[in-house]
Enzyme design. Structure first.
Site, PDB file in Angstrom:
ATOM      1  NE  ARG A  33     -26.479  14.204 -31.212  1.00 55.54           N
ATOM      2  CZ  ARG A  33     -25.962  13.520 -30.205  1.00 55.54           C
ATOM      3  NH1 ARG A  33     -25.489  12.299 -30.411  1.00 55.54           N
ATOM      4  NH2 ARG A  33     -25.892  14.035 -28.997  1.00 55.54           N
ATOM      5  CB  SER A  73     -21.066   2.237 -28.380  1.00 53.14           C
ATOM      6  OG  SER A  73     -22.167   2.921 -28.976  1.00 53.14           O
ATOM      7  CB  CYS A  98     -23.071  18.038 -32.689  1.00 47.05           C
ATOM      8  SG  CYS A  98     -23.344  16.307 -32.246  1.00 47.05           S
ATOM      9  CD  GLU A 101     -21.055  15.685 -45.422  1.00 47.08           C
ATOM     10  OE1 GLU A 101     -20.019  16.264 -45.058  1.00 47.08           O
ATOM     11  OE2 GLU A 101     -22.194  16.078 -45.112  1.00 47.08           O
ATOM     12  CE  LYS A 104     -21.075  11.240 -35.066  1.00 43.55           C
ATOM     13  NZ  LYS A 104     -20.663  12.221 -34.028  1.00 43.55           N
ATOM     14  CE  LYS A 156     -19.382   7.506 -33.970  1.00 45.86           C
ATOM     15  NZ  LYS A 156     -19.213   8.590 -32.993  1.00 45.86           N
ATOM     16  CB  CYS A 190     -18.294  16.827 -30.596  1.00 41.18           C
ATOM     17  SG  CYS A 190     -19.933  16.939 -31.371  1.00 41.18           S
ATOM     18  CE1 TYR A 194     -16.017   3.360 -26.939  1.00 43.60           C
ATOM     19  CE2 TYR A 194     -17.031   2.490 -28.933  1.00 43.60           C
ATOM     20  CZ  TYR A 194     -16.781   3.547 -28.083  1.00 43.60           C
ATOM     21  OH  TYR A 194     -17.289   4.793 -28.378  1.00 43.60           O
ATOM     22  NE  ARG A 245     -26.681   9.294 -29.609  1.00 42.98           N
ATOM     23  CZ  ARG A 245     -27.504   9.259 -30.643  1.00 42.98           C
ATOM     24  NH1 ARG A 245     -28.724   8.803 -30.492  1.00 42.98           N
ATOM     25  NH2 ARG A 245     -27.093   9.678 -31.825  1.00 42.98           N
ATOM     26  CB  CYS A 298     -23.143  16.147 -28.494  1.00 45.16           C
ATOM     27  SG  CYS A 298     -21.863  14.871 -28.592  1.00 45.16           S
TER      28      CYS A 298
END
Length: 325
Positions: free
Chosen positions: A218, A275, A131, A234, A196, A249, A121, A314, A206, A123
């Site tokens: 976005r 996150s 992005c 998509e 996404k 996501k 990406c 994570y 971020r 971004c």
């Protein structure tokens, strides 16, 4: 009581061993992909304030991090870069000596058993935080594809095993697949962020990646959380363009989407346990409101049950420790 006529479902729940015997969904360390944030500099290991237990690391600490993953039985990592310099077209994203490219080379040299996924990406690398390329306040789709394909090629040259484009530009899978093939990397699969959403669950990421948009948001390229059928369109486009994996996501708020995508397309499906989902559980656990181990395993199992074959999370280190017990 002998005339009662009902099903005895509890027979299969009586003991731990019985429940294990009939368990339908299994979570394994092999299913987990750990995200790592690599930064410029030396002796840098900064904990992300909004993500307890997650660090930005410099290259001199990277091998230590990767060895820990190997010891835990985790076999895959996805690499995000935080460059020292940014510009309007994200130049550092596609440089041969960019931070992600150097990290990939080091991982493949020092811990070759790991499968390395490269997030593709712009971004983190653009001064505006979007992005793609921006002209007069608008994100320009087709021009952005050229830079994304260049990024994927340099990541493959560095040794990435999988390219994972996360930008949500139209046609990004086709452009990257064509670029990789023409550069001699037809063997490298594309793990597409096919679905996404423009989600509020991304905030802590971020902080970690320093990738917040400097204007607007976005929503012009990431999906409306209210839309279900659009997700299928998509995913279908990415399948037709040559994707080898499909990512949904975020994960937890979109388990229904995950199941629909899995039922329709015979490709490995990846859940991105993002996150915000991580940080909410960490905060609740630190306050003693939930049992962290139990809720993490329940949540990750729900993603497998919804159809995910793999999970970017994570919690990978924590989950591996729980599972290894």
């Amino acid at each position: 009581m002998s005339d009662l006529n009902f099903k005895r479902h509890r027979r299969l729940r009586r003991t731990d061993s019985m429940r294990a015997l009939v368990r339908e969904t299994h979570l394994r360390t092999d299913d987990l992909i750990y995200p790592i944030f690599v930064v410029e500099g030396e002796k840098v290991k900064n904990e992300v304030a909004s993500m307890p237990g997650v660090h930005q690391v410099s290259l001199d600490y990277l091998t230590e991090e990767m060895n820990e993953l190997v010891d835990l039985g985790i076999k895959s990592v996805i690499v995000f870069g935080v460059p020292a310099e940014k510009d309007e077209v994200g130049t550092q994203a596609y440089q041969e000596d960019g931070i992600v490219q150097r990290a990939i080379r080091q991982i493949k040299k020092d811990t070759p058993s790991l499968t390395v996924v490269a997030d593709t990406c712009l971004c983190q690398y653009t001064d505006h935080g979007h992005c793609g390329v921006v002209r007069d306040g608008e994100i320009i789709n087709d021009e952005s594809l050229n830079y994304l394909a260049q990024t994927a090629i340099t990541q493959a040259e560095a040794g990435a095993d999988i390219i994972a484009p996360s930008n949500m530009m139209d046609g990004f899978v086709q452009a990257i697949r064509k670029g990789l093939d023409e550069a001699g990397y037809s063997q490298i699969p594309v793990m597409s962020y096919a679905v996404k959403y423009a989600s509020s669950f991304y905030g802590p990421f971020r902080d970690a990646a320093h990738s917040s948009p400097q204007f607007g948001d976005r929503r012009a390229y990431q999906m409306d959380p209210a839309n279900r059928l659009e997700a299928i369109r998509e995913a279908e486009s990415d399948v037709q363009e040559g994707a080898d994996f499909l990512i949904v996501k975020p994960a937890l708020a979109y388990l229904d989407i995950m199941r629909e995508v899995k039922d329709r397309y015979n490709l490995p499906l990846v859940a991105y346990n993002v996150s915000g989902e991580y940080s909410m559980i960490k905060a609740a656990a630190q306050n003693g409101w939930v049992n962290e181990e139990e809720i993490v395993l329940e949540k990750l199992t729900s993603m497998k049950r919804a159809g995910a074959d793999l999970i970017i999370t994570y919690f990978a280190k924590d989950a591996a420790r729980y599972l290894n017990k």
